[in-house]
Scaffold this active site. Structure first.
Site, mmCIF file in Angstrom:
data_model
loop_
_atom_site.group_PDB
_atom_site.id
_atom_site.type_symbol
_atom_site.label_atom_id
_atom_site.label_comp_id
_atom_site.label_asym_id
_atom_site.label_seq_id
_atom_site.Cartn_x
_atom_site.Cartn_y
_atom_site.Cartn_z
ATOM 1 N N THR A 16 -1.700 4.858 4.946
ATOM 2 C CA THR A 16 -0.268 5.154 4.962
ATOM 3 C C THR A 16 0.237 5.208 3.522
ATOM 4 O OG1 THR A 16 0.421 2.826 5.132
ATOM 5 C CG2 THR A 16 0.004 4.016 7.194
ATOM 6 N N GLY A 17 1.297 5.991 3.307
ATOM 7 C CA GLY A 17 1.771 6.174 1.940
ATOM 8 C C GLY A 17 0.701 6.841 1.094
ATOM 9 N N GLY A 18 0.054 7.869 1.659
ATOM 10 C CA GLY A 18 -1.092 8.472 1.008
ATOM 11 C C GLY A 18 -0.793 9.704 0.179
ATOM 12 N N SER A 20 0.675 9.841 -2.814
ATOM 13 C CA SER A 20 0.632 9.642 -4.263
ATOM 14 C C SER A 20 0.111 8.248 -4.565
ATOM 15 C CB SER A 20 2.034 9.822 -4.883
ATOM 16 O OG SER A 20 2.899 8.785 -4.466
ATOM 17 N N GLY A 21 -0.072 7.980 -5.840
ATOM 18 C CA GLY A 21 -0.379 6.639 -6.309
ATOM 19 C C GLY A 21 -1.618 6.018 -5.700
ATOM 20 N N GLY A 23 -2.272 5.030 -2.653
ATOM 21 C CA GLY A 23 -2.708 5.590 -1.388
ATOM 22 C C GLY A 23 -3.534 6.840 -1.580
ATOM 23 N N SER A 143 1.154 -7.660 -3.254
ATOM 24 C CA SER A 143 1.611 -7.521 -4.641
ATOM 25 C C SER A 143 1.371 -8.812 -5.403
ATOM 26 C CB SER A 143 3.105 -7.191 -4.683
ATOM 27 O OG SER A 143 3.608 -7.265 -6.008
ATOM 28 N N TYR A 156 11.978 -8.112 -2.581
ATOM 29 C CA TYR A 156 10.686 -7.448 -2.645
ATOM 30 C C TYR A 156 9.541 -8.449 -2.482
ATOM 31 C CZ TYR A 156 6.679 -5.040 -4.745
ATOM 32 O OH TYR A 156 5.426 -4.507 -4.985
#
Length: 256
Positions: A16-18, A20-21, A23, A143, A156
């Site tokens: 998921t969130g693939g 950019s960055g 992912g 994180s 966060y």
């Protein structure tokens, strides 16, 4: 480790969130090692561009959707079930960075950040679990901020602490199915968002706080995720792997 290693030959991996960055780097890494990958993202244009960049259309499936939207997750699960019928790896990576003083956080902002960073991760795992094969692997993106108090990061960091504990709890709950669940805790990583929002001067100052002397790369995180998702980590479960260049545990300043 790199190209030519087929640890994921024939495996099916969801990131998921693939678009950019971290992912996208993980999708690229798993593809290199033989996996079929499914990537998700909210922005269809960016997602399609990422899929085109990855190439190998026969082994890449891009499904647009918001990880915090349960309807979008249902659509994702249906698409994966229709295309592959199972998952071997889930990298619950989608998340947003949000830093502001606690007194300025509104109810809407709270819902936005918790919705993506915690609710999205929780329901991504819940809804994909029926597809996760025995001896599958789930990796959650947490994180470094959950390991240290950071000014302006109360919301966060709380969401990242939540998904960290979720990973440990699920490791115990899913152990009878042979499914391992671990998390990675990236430090400062030079993603497009990081580079866009942090000046060159600030990046240099940040690098000075890291024992490795530099900001990490998305590929550094992809390496860690690939390891935890692979058979090489078959006896690693319920753990959090700091990918931070020593930021948390190794002070770079000389004492003498």
């Amino acid at each position: 480790m790199g190209a030519g290693i087929d640890r994921f030959d024939g495996k099916i991996a969801l990131i998921t969130g693939g678009s950019s960055g971290m992912g996208l780097a993980t999708a690229r890494r798993l593809l290199t090692e033989g996996a079929h990958v499914i990537i998700t993202g909210r922005d269809k244009g960016r997602l399609d561009a990422a899929a085109a960049e990855l190439g190998g259309a026969d082994r890449v499936l891009a499904v647009a959707g918001d990880a915090a939207d349960l309807g979008d997750l249902d659509t994702l699960v249906s698409a994966v079930a229709q295309r592959h019928g199972r998952l071997d790896v889930v990298f619950a990576n989608a998340g947003i960075a949000a830093f502001q003083p606690t007194e300025t956080i509104t109810g809407a902002e709270f819902d936005r950040v918790v919705g993506t960073n915690f609710k999205g991760v929780f329901f991504t795992i819940q809804k994909t679990l029926p597809l996760v094969a025995e001896h599958g692997a789930i990796v959650v993106n947490a994180s470094w901020a959950l390991h240290r108090g950071v000014p302006g990061a109360s919301l966060y960091s709380a969401t990242k602490a939540a998904v960290h504990n979720l990973a440990r709890s699920l490791a115990a709950e899913l152990a009878p199915r042979g499914i391992r669940v671990n998390s990675v805790s990236p430090g400062y990583i030079a993603t497009p968002s990081f580079r866009a929002n942090v000046s060159a001067e600030a990046q240099a100052a940040i690098s000075a706080t890291v024992a490795a002397g530099r900001v990490g790369t998305a590929e550094n995180v992809a390496d860690a995720v690939a390891f935890l998702a692979s058979g090489e980590a078959s006896y690693i479960n319920g753990q959090d792997l700091l990918v931070d260049g020593g930021l948390i545990t190794a002070a770079p300043d000389p004492m003498v």
